[in-house]
Motif scaffolding. Structure first.
Motif, PDB file in Angstrom:
ATOM      1  N   ARG A  39      99.091 -61.215   8.404  1.00 39.20           N
ATOM      2  CA  ARG A  39     100.247 -60.335   8.279  1.00 39.20           C
ATOM      3  C   ARG A  39     100.525 -59.911   6.839  1.00 39.20           C
ATOM      4  N   TRP A  40      99.821 -60.499   5.899  1.00 35.78           N
ATOM      5  CA  TRP A  40     100.006 -60.137   4.512  1.00 35.78           C
ATOM      6  C   TRP A  40      99.071 -58.994   4.122  1.00 35.78           C
ATOM      7  N   SER A  41      99.394 -58.367   3.002  1.00 34.52           N
ATOM      8  CA  SER A  41      98.623 -57.211   2.558  1.00 34.52           C
ATOM      9  C   SER A  41      98.460 -57.270   1.042  1.00 34.52           C
ATOM     10  N   PRO A  42      97.357 -56.734   0.513  1.00 34.66           N
ATOM     11  CA  PRO A  42      97.202 -56.656  -0.938  1.00 34.66           C
ATOM     12  C   PRO A  42      98.242 -55.742  -1.579  1.00 34.66           C
ATOM     13  N   ASP A  43      98.873 -54.905  -0.748  1.00 35.59           N
ATOM     14  CA  ASP A  43      99.840 -53.935  -1.259  1.00 35.59           C
ATOM     15  C   ASP A  43     101.281 -54.425  -1.170  1.00 35.59           C
ATOM     16  N   THR A  44     101.458 -55.705  -0.849  1.00 34.80           N
ATOM     17  CA  THR A  44     102.812 -56.252  -0.758  1.00 34.80           C
ATOM     18  C   THR A  44     102.917 -57.549  -1.556  1.00 34.80           C
TER      19      THR A  44
END
Length: 199
Positions: free
Chosen positions: A67-72
């Motif tokens: 659920r994580w992102s490099p953009d967050t």
């Protein structure tokens, strides 16, 4: 500002999902509503009812990572329940389970925040007090913020009344409101790098 929008994965048991709250908000929804952020705040609750820290330790990394992102700006909230007491886990095992979760999060460079178990039935009060203190110690050793929900609520009339009005296990609106207040007033905004709104 160039800062990434916050994305929080909140892992825990049925208390994370707000079970028993007629408004369906639980403490997570109430805290989210009182967390003003420049960009939209994404809070994802990953709840398994009745889960021990052993079960939590086995699943959280895979579920949260998806659920994580490099953009967050990815962060982990570990919301601990009372199931370790019911399952008869030793304090040493409970401590180790939480330590492993926090250590893996640290290795992944994911900031963590821990919310301890609230009071339940009076029959388990001594064991829950010990469990909460053990969790607090594990978090403190790793300089991870810890919210003690047990100590302030163990003899709190509104909390006890809310439990008694329900099934004796799950809080209702008042109880979740109290948990949210404790989270908001125990370093939540500082952990997120936000100004304290005086909630």
């Amino acid at each position: 500002m160039g800062e990434l929008p916050l994305r929080l994965a909140v892992v825990g048991d049925e208390l994370v999902a707000g079970a028993g709250d007629p408004k369906g908000l639980g403490w997570v929804g109430r805290v989210t509503a009182r967390t003003p952020t420049p960009d939209p705040l994404t809070v994802l609750t990953l709840a398994v009812p009745g889960e021990t820290t052993t079960g939590l330790g086995a699943r959280w990394d895979e579920e949260a990572s998806r659920r994580w992102s490099p953009d967050t700006d990815n962060r982990l909230v570990v919301a601990l329940g009372r199931a370790d007491v019911d399952a008869g886990l030793s304090l040493a095992r409970s401590r180790l389970n939480l330590a492993n979760i926090l250590d893996v999060a640290d290795q992944r460079r994911i900031p963590a925040f821990v919310v301890g178990p609230p009071p339940g039935s009076t029959a388990d009060s001594e064991k829950l007090a010990d469990l909460s203190a053990a969790f607090a110690d594990v978090a403190a050793r790793r300089r991870v913020p810890f919210v003690d929900t047990y100590t302030p609520l163990a003899a709190h009339d509104q909390w006890l009344g809310d439990l008694a009005a329900g099934d004796g296990v799950l809080p209702g609106q008042a109880g979740y409101g109290l948990m949210a207040w404790l989270v908001l007033h125990t370093g939540w905004h500082a952990w997120l790098g936000l100004p304290d709104d005086g909630a």
